[in-house]
Design a protein around this motif. Structure first.
Motif, PDB file in Angstrom:
ATOM      1  N   ASN A   1       0.821  -1.215   0.000  1.00 33.87           N
ATOM      2  CA  ASN A   1       0.000   0.000   0.000  1.00 33.87           C
ATOM      3  C   ASN A   1       0.856   1.266   0.000  1.00 33.87           C
ATOM      4  O   ASN A   1       0.529   2.247  -0.661  1.00 33.87           O
ATOM      5  CB  ASN A   1      -0.964  -0.007   1.194  1.00 33.87           C
ATOM      6  N   THR A   2       1.980   1.224   0.737  1.00 34.82           N
ATOM      7  CA  THR A   2       2.889   2.372   0.759  1.00 34.82           C
ATOM      8  C   THR A   2       3.485   2.615  -0.626  1.00 34.82           C
ATOM      9  O   THR A   2       3.537   3.757  -1.110  1.00 34.82           O
ATOM     10  CB  THR A   2       4.040   2.121   1.767  1.00 34.82           C
ATOM     11  N   LEU A   3       3.941   1.539  -1.274  1.00 29.65           N
ATOM     12  CA  LEU A   3       4.555   1.679  -2.602  1.00 29.65           C
ATOM     13  C   LEU A   3       3.529   2.200  -3.597  1.00 29.65           C
ATOM     14  O   LEU A   3       3.813   3.065  -4.426  1.00 29.65           O
ATOM     15  CB  LEU A   3       5.111   0.329  -3.077  1.00 29.65           C
ATOM     16  N   LYS A   4       2.301   1.663  -3.490  1.00 30.64           N
ATOM     17  CA  LYS A   4       1.261   2.074  -4.438  1.00 30.64           C
ATOM     18  C   LYS A   4       0.884   3.534  -4.253  1.00 30.64           C
ATOM     19  O   LYS A   4       0.666   4.257  -5.225  1.00 30.64           O
ATOM     20  CB  LYS A   4       0.033   1.179  -4.291  1.00 30.64           C
ATOM     21  N   SER A   5       0.808   3.972  -3.001  1.00 30.90           N
ATOM     22  CA  SER A   5       0.407   5.360  -2.795  1.00 30.90           C
ATOM     23  C   SER A   5       1.501   6.325  -3.248  1.00 30.90           C
ATOM     24  O   SER A   5       1.229   7.491  -3.522  1.00 30.90           O
ATOM     25  CB  SER A   5      -0.012   5.614  -1.342  1.00 30.90           C
ATOM     26  N   ALA A   6       2.747   5.824  -3.354  1.00 33.19           N
ATOM     27  CA  ALA A   6       3.821   6.677  -3.899  1.00 33.19           C
ATOM     28  C   ALA A   6       3.825   6.651  -5.420  1.00 33.19           C
ATOM     29  O   ALA A   6       4.644   7.326  -6.044  1.00 33.19           O
ATOM     30  CB  ALA A   6       5.169   6.211  -3.363  1.00 33.19           C
ATOM     31  N   GLY A   7       2.949   5.837  -6.038  1.00 31.19           N
ATOM     32  CA  GLY A   7       2.852   5.800  -7.496  1.00 31.19           C
ATOM     33  C   GLY A   7       3.553   4.616  -8.127  1.00 31.19           C
ATOM     34  O   GLY A   7       3.592   4.487  -9.343  1.00 31.19           O
ATOM     35  N   LEU A   8       4.135   3.737  -7.298  1.00 30.75           N
ATOM     36  CA  LEU A   8       4.797   2.559  -7.860  1.00 30.75           C
ATOM     37  C   LEU A   8       3.787   1.435  -8.075  1.00 30.75           C
ATOM     38  O   LEU A   8       2.680   1.474  -7.565  1.00 30.75           O
ATOM     39  CB  LEU A   8       5.928   2.108  -6.922  1.00 30.75           C
ATOM     40  N   ARG A   9       4.204   0.442  -8.873  1.00 29.13           N
ATOM     41  CA  ARG A   9       3.313  -0.680  -9.201  1.00 29.13           C
ATOM     42  C   ARG A   9       3.968  -1.976  -8.760  1.00 29.13           C
ATOM     43  O   ARG A   9       4.715  -2.590  -9.518  1.00 29.13           O
ATOM     44  CB  ARG A   9       3.070  -0.719 -10.713  1.00 29.13           C
ATOM     45  N   PRO A  10       3.750  -2.388  -7.503  1.00 27.87           N
ATOM     46  CA  PRO A  10       4.434  -3.574  -7.004  1.00 27.87           C
ATOM     47  C   PRO A  10       3.794  -4.899  -7.465  1.00 27.87           C
ATOM     48  O   PRO A  10       2.614  -4.941  -7.798  1.00 27.87           O
ATOM     49  CB  PRO A  10       4.324  -3.440  -5.487  1.00 27.87           C
ATOM     50  N   GLY A  11       4.609  -5.939  -7.475  1.00 31.13           N
ATOM     51  CA  GLY A  11       4.146  -7.316  -7.663  1.00 31.13           C
ATOM     52  C   GLY A  11       4.825  -8.156  -6.594  1.00 31.13           C
ATOM     53  O   GLY A  11       5.884  -7.774  -6.084  1.00 31.13           O
ATOM     54  N   ILE A  12       4.215  -9.295  -6.227  1.00 31.52           N
ATOM     55  CA  ILE A  12       4.786 -10.142  -5.172  1.00 31.52           C
ATOM     56  C   ILE A  12       5.165 -11.500  -5.754  1.00 31.52           C
ATOM     57  O   ILE A  12       4.382 -12.106  -6.488  1.00 31.52           O
ATOM     58  CB  ILE A  12       3.780 -10.340  -4.015  1.00 31.52           C
ATOM     59  N   ILE A  13       6.376 -11.963  -5.435  1.00 28.63           N
ATOM     60  CA  ILE A  13       6.767 -13.321  -5.813  1.00 28.63           C
ATOM     61  C   ILE A  13       7.088 -14.116  -4.557  1.00 28.63           C
ATOM     62  O   ILE A  13       7.467 -13.550  -3.524  1.00 28.63           O
ATOM     63  CB  ILE A  13       7.988 -13.353  -6.758  1.00 28.63           C
TER      64      ILE A  13
END
Ligand code: ZN
Length: 396
Positions: free
Chosen positions: A72-84
């Motif tokens: 959520n932190t990464l997304k609110s900064a505008g990044l697009r995370p994925g999890i492996i």
């Protein structure tokens, strides 16, 4: 009763044999680390930054909530995370995206729980090889520009840009404090000295000496609450449930922890105990006279298709000190300074290439005529925050 309960909670005569094996494993890991450090073994690098979050113990209740917080932190900064992730430790399959209908013996509880909480907002992929899994994720989700690896502390073949290791003292204190296979620790505390951050959780906050280089981040537990499994938007506090006929359904080995938590919340419950890896069916609850059925988050993912609105899930939320965000973003900023990394970013809308305008610190999509800003070193890949190019503005 499983392996961990028999041997990891106490010292037994068998530890005379287990302890030397664990010391050999520590040595093996130390040699592998040295080989990677001296570039005799070469790790595989992915085109986007990789953040590894893992526990020094095999189990760590704070890991999943922390990963959700980080997404959520990464997304609110505008990044697009994925999890492996590997998924279940026994998963030997090729990469696949986790969805709620995937079997637990492949996904493991954590991946399914992350998918349940994050839904379509962040893809979760699992596979035997983390590198292959990451490549498959990036191929399928070209908009992803940062990866979180939900395990992989010892998988040094995966080159990481940031590594945070969780030290959950409540898990260590409830075990015998020895290293696998003699105890629940994955490696010696000396391993922590190589991490970028150590996340300290649990009530007993004595920290082993790991040197001054490593940032120590503390984790705080927020107020516990329950959410309804059929309608996750519906939440309740312990006081809302007081006075109701409550059954607490729990599997080995979470029993004591779960019942202690409910007792702490001053709830009177009838415990219903099932063996570990029990596959829940509607019949387990049919004859139940309970008005409310309480379960753990780990068991919640096994009950998703039961559609019983009496089932409420105990959710324990944790919040890391802001220092975690700071140290991760400092590292990410360094990564995004590299124009090669900016080159591989695509427009989240049309998945088309972007033109990097260094002077304006913008990434421009010609097709959509949008300019994504690079704010404080981090590309903000949010359509809502992108600048619409004026008709007369030329793109070169
Ligand atoms: Zn576009």
């Amino acid at each position: 009763m499983n392996w961990s309960e028999l041997y990891w909670q106490r010292i037994t005569p068998l530890h005379l044999f287990l302890w030397p094996v664990s010391q050999m494993l520590v040595l093996f890991h130390a040699i592998r680390r040295a080989l990677y450090r001296h570039k005799i073994l070469i790790p595989a690098r992915l085109p986007v930054p990789v953040i590894v979050i893992d526990g020094i113990t095999t189990k760590s209740p704070v890991k999943t909530p922390l990963i959700i917080q980080l997404v959520n932190t990464l997304k609110s900064a505008g990044l697009r995370p994925g999890i492996i992730s590997r998924g279940h430790p026994d998963n030997h399959h090729s990469p696949m995206r986790v969805s709620l209908d995937k079997p637990l013996h492949l996904t493991g509880e954590t991946s399914l729980l992350l998918t349940y909480h994050l839904r379509d907002t962040c893809p979760v992929w699992i596979g035997y090889s983390r590198i292959e899994t990451a490549k498959a994720l990036l191929q399928a989700h070209q908009e992803c520009n940062v990866l979180i690896c939900d395990d992989g502390l010892q998988d040094l073949y995966l080159q990481r840009d940031f590594e945070a290791v969780i030290v959950d003292t409540s898990v260590i204190n409830s075990g015998n404090g020895l290293i696998m296979p003699a105890g629940p620790l994955r490696d010696s505390f000396a391993r922590l000295g190589q991490a970028h951050a150590v996340i300290l959780a649990g009530h007993h906050r004595q920290m082993p000496d790991i040197g001054k280089e490593v940032r120590i981040i503390r984790v705080h537990q927020l107020k516990e609450h329950f959410f309804n499994l059929s309608q996750p938007g519906l939440t309740a506090n312990a006081t809302d449930l007081t006075g109701k006929r409550i059954h607490a359904v729990v599997c080995d080995p979470d029993i004591q922890n779960f019942l202690d938590n409910l007792e702490f919340l001053k709830l009177t419950v009838t415990p219903c105990i099932f063996p570990e890896d029990h596959h829940f069916a509607a019949t387990d609850f049919q004859s139940d006279q309970a008005e409310i059925i309480l379960i753990t988050e780990e068991d919640a993912v096994k009950c998703l298709d039961l559609h019983d609105n009496r089932i409420w899930v105990l959710q324990q939320e944790y919040r890391a000190d802001p220092g975690l965000r700071e140290t991760i973003f400092k590292k990410l900023r360094e990564k995004f300074m590299d124009p090669k990394l900016l080159d591989i970013l695509v427009c989240p809308l049309c998945k088309g290439p972007l033109i990097y305008k260094k002077d304006h610190q913008e990434l421009i999509c010609k097709a959509d005529r949008l300019a994504y800003t690079i704010r404080d070193g981090i590309p903000v890949m949010l359509e809502d925050e992108a600048r619409k190019l004026a008709d007369e503005e030329e793109i070169r």
